[in-house]
Write an enzyme that holds these catalytic residues in place. Structure first.
Site, mmCIF file in Angstrom:
data_model
loop_
_atom_site.group_PDB
_atom_site.id
_atom_site.type_symbol
_atom_site.label_atom_id
_atom_site.label_comp_id
_atom_site.label_asym_id
_atom_site.label_seq_id
_atom_site.Cartn_x
_atom_site.Cartn_y
_atom_site.Cartn_z
ATOM 1 N N ASP A 1 -6.161 -17.487 23.584
ATOM 2 C CA ASP A 1 -7.321 -17.265 24.455
ATOM 3 C C ASP A 1 -8.194 -16.095 23.991
ATOM 4 O O ASP A 1 -8.070 -14.974 24.497
ATOM 5 C CB ASP A 1 -6.883 -17.078 25.913
ATOM 6 C CG ASP A 1 -8.078 -17.173 26.851
ATOM 7 O OD1 ASP A 1 -9.219 -17.366 26.362
ATOM 8 O OD2 ASP A 1 -7.891 -17.058 28.069
ATOM 9 N N ASP B 1 -8.418 -9.226 26.836
ATOM 10 C CA ASP B 1 -7.823 -9.997 27.940
ATOM 11 C C ASP B 1 -6.316 -10.133 27.786
ATOM 12 O O ASP B 1 -5.761 -11.220 27.962
ATOM 13 C CB ASP B 1 -8.495 -11.377 28.043
ATOM 14 C CG ASP B 1 -8.353 -11.974 29.448
ATOM 15 O OD1 ASP B 1 -7.978 -11.237 30.385
ATOM 16 O OD2 ASP B 1 -8.608 -13.179 29.604
ATOM 17 N N LYS C 1 -2.696 -10.230 28.808
ATOM 18 C CA LYS C 1 -1.927 -10.477 30.039
ATOM 19 C C LYS C 1 -0.849 -11.499 29.704
ATOM 20 O O LYS C 1 -0.943 -12.194 28.675
ATOM 21 C CB LYS C 1 -2.845 -10.967 31.169
ATOM 22 C CG LYS C 1 -3.657 -12.205 30.842
ATOM 23 C CD LYS C 1 -4.552 -12.589 32.013
ATOM 24 C CE LYS C 1 -5.466 -13.738 31.656
ATOM 25 N NZ LYS C 1 -6.336 -14.153 32.745
ATOM 26 N N ASN D 1 -1.639 -15.040 28.525
ATOM 27 C CA ASN D 1 -2.252 -15.270 27.213
ATOM 28 C C ASN D 1 -1.302 -14.992 26.049
ATOM 29 O O ASN D 1 -1.706 -15.015 24.891
ATOM 30 C CB ASN D 1 -3.531 -14.422 27.060
ATOM 31 C CG ASN D 1 -4.647 -14.959 27.939
ATOM 32 O OD1 ASN D 1 -4.602 -16.107 28.364
ATOM 33 N ND2 ASN D 1 -5.630 -14.126 28.227
ATOM 34 N N THR E 1 -9.282 -8.893 33.049
ATOM 35 C CA THR E 1 -8.501 -9.259 34.230
ATOM 36 C C THR E 1 -8.132 -7.948 34.910
ATOM 37 O O THR E 1 -7.433 -7.123 34.311
ATOM 38 C CB THR E 1 -7.241 -10.041 33.793
ATOM 39 O OG1 THR E 1 -7.682 -11.193 33.060
ATOM 40 C CG2 THR E 1 -6.409 -10.474 34.985
#
Ligand SMILES: Nc1ncnc2c1ncn2[C@@H]1O[C@H](COP(=O)(O)OP(=O)(O)OP(=O)(O)O)[C@@H](O)[C@H]1O
Length: 520
Positions: free
Chosen positions: A290, A272, A274, A277, A320
């Site tokens: 996260d 994840d 991004k 995070n 995502t």
């Protein structure tokens, strides 16, 4: 923390069963006019598509969005819009690799639950730092020591309330004798993901990864007491700056790579990556947070120095969309190599001001990612070195993508240092990642040893006058009330939703005294 998208989908289908459309996936063509988000359905190769998405405000201003919940997905995703993590069911063909999770086997054997860890009353709330799909992250102060922590809260009810208790599912059960197994599997997955963050963070220690100090639970919530990273999200700084210069981007690329490489050698796929995070610490160094979507391989070594290709494959459609590798989105088996594609998307976002593929909704984005055979267009104004890096990471075909874990650095053999391979064989990149031109200013030895993070400043040094003010976090969050989230909410009757009242046994944790001392 993230839960199965199946569950979100199911809830949504209860609200709006009539509006539900279903398309086959991945072969169906998407209709760009349909304002829907995507969701993995109840079997392997389709997505259920809903037409009742939440309206978007229409502004092209960089918008803050925070949730992994399907029901909170917006329709449009303009530049610097907060991106949502999605989760899906295991896309494993014929139910292979179905997990049989019990609290006992979710906890790594070397983690011993310490139920006398801490409790909510040991911490005084200061202000809200952020909001995830299932609860807020609150800056708290230890009432004994006055030390600050980021407390991530998670509602137990969200995890436990299973579709088995809904009317719609009764229907399913009537129509499908395997209904119970599916639901049990859904709950297992939600539990597995709940425990993943706590388990992974309690086992790893790296200067570019957030630290977990305590975890505990009460009747209604789970709590993770994390190291407070006061410089805010990279998302926040990117929003302030619009785009970042190549030297800055190369610096963050090196720090993120260092963290990803470390995770991969520990058998963890992050899944994840991004800007939301990536946090900046006081000195401007990057810290990944996260781990709710991360996955640790069962055998503790998804990849190793000796055999970096010895990996377990994963199947869950998760992440995502804007930053998600194509192989994940198309339901194929994938490996930790997906994180390097996401790194390419993140670098692109920092340089260009938006990720490589954007669209009005996730369906459009996924469609673009899948239909574009050549990979995204790299802007002409970037340097040749940066273009080369982006091209190598953003390859759609995994076999052509730079296998960074395998070609991380020069190979050390018999005290002689040789480059793994200088020339490219076909289109496969075999040169060492750390030797890439964009990293010419990076001292990898210092970075990998953690010295650089201690002794140097990052390119953006956050302005912090008072740690408790959380000045680098969006006022959208810091102005939020935490009272209702902090008070012990009404206990849920666990036995009404689960046969096992011990579902969360093993969640509590306390870091060792030396670990706590080291970081305070
Ligand atoms: N250790 C930390 N220090 C400071 N802020 C933090 C920390 N951890 C999280 N935050 C803030 O809280 C936000 C939400 O945290 P996180 O992403 O872990 O929650 P989540 O529930 O998993 O979110 P999502 O549903 O979007 O995946 C972060 O983006 C960040 O702004």
């Amino acid at each position: 923390m993230i839960f199965s998208l199946d569950e979100e989908l199911h809830r949504m289908s209860l609200d709006d069963k009539k509006n539900e459309m279903r398309i086959d996936y991945p072969t169906a063509l998407y209709d760009d006019n349909d304002s829907s988000a995507i969701a993995d359905g109840d079997d392997n190769n389709h997505l259920s598509v809903h037409s009742n998405s939440i309206p978007f405000s229409g502004s092209t201003h960089k918008m803050r969005r925070r949730s992994s919940a399907y029901s909170k997905f917006p329709i449009l995703t303009p530049p610097h819009t907060r991106r949502f993590s999605i989760t899906g069911s295991d896309g494993t063909p014929n139910g292979m690799h179905k997990l049989s999770i019990t609290p006992q086997n979710m906890i790594s054997p070397n983690i011993i639950e310490n139920e006398v860890s801490r409790n909510l009353h040991d911490f005084k709330p200061v202000r809200v730092l952020g909001q995830g799909a299932y609860g807020k992250v609150i800056l708290v102060k230890d009432t004994n020591t006055s030390k600050l922590y980021a407390m991530k809260q998670l509602q137990k009810a969200e995890i436990l309330i299973s579709p088995t208790i809904t009317d719609s599912n009764k229907e399913n059960e009537e129509n499908n004798s395997a209904g119970n197994n599916d639901n049990d599997n859904g709950l297992s997955k939600r539990l597995e993901r709940t425990f993943a963050e706590r388990s992974i963070l309690s086992e790893i220690e790296h200067p570019n990864i957030v630290k977990l100090f305590y975890s505990f639970h009460d009747n209604s919530k789970l709590y993770l007491l994390l190291q407070y990273i006061p410089g805010g999200e990279l998302f926040y700084h990117l929003k302030e700056h619009g785009t970042l210069d190549e030297t800055t981007v190369s610096f963050y690329a090196a720090e993120i790579s260092c963290a990803l490489r470390f995770l991969h050698t520990k058998g963890v796929v992050y899944r994840d990556l991004k800007p939301e995070n990536c946090l900046l610490n006081q000195n401007g160094h990057l810290v990944l947070t996260d781990f709710g979507l991360s996955k640790k391989s069962a055998n503790d070594s998804m990849t190793s120095e000796e055999d970096p290709e010895n990996v377990n494959t994963l199947h869950s459609i998760i992440g995502t969309p804007e930053y998600c590798a194509p192989e994940i989105l198309s339901g194929q088996a994938y490996t930790q190599n997906c994180d390097w594609y996401s790194l390419g998307c993140l670098l692109y976002d920092m340089l260009v001001g938006k990720p490589p593929y954007t669209g009005n909704n996730h369906k459009v984005i996924i469609s673009k990612i899948q239909q574009n055979k050549q990979g995204p267009k790299i802007p002409f104004y970037l340097s040749e070195g940066m273009k080369d890096m982006l091209n190598a990471l953003l390859k759609k075909e995994t076999t052509k993508r730079w296998n960074v874990d395998k070609y991380w650095a020069k190979i050390e053999t018999n005290n002689k240092t040789t480059k793994s391979k200088k020339k490219k064989s076909g289109s496969i990149r075999t040169s060492p990642f750390t030797d890439h031109f964009i990293f010419r200013k990076i001292d990898w030895k210092l970075l990998e040893s953690g010295q650089s993070q201690k002794t140097t400043l990052g390119p953006i040094v956050p302005i912090i006058t008072n740690l408790e003010l959380a000045e680098n976090f969006d006022t959208e969050f810091t102005s939020m009330s935490y009272e209702e989230n902090y008070a012990d909410s009404k206990p849920i009757n666990i036995s009404s939703v689960s046969k096992s009242p011990d579902m969360f046994k093993g969640f509590s944790y306390k870091a060792s005294g030396s670990y706590l001392e080291k970081y305070f």
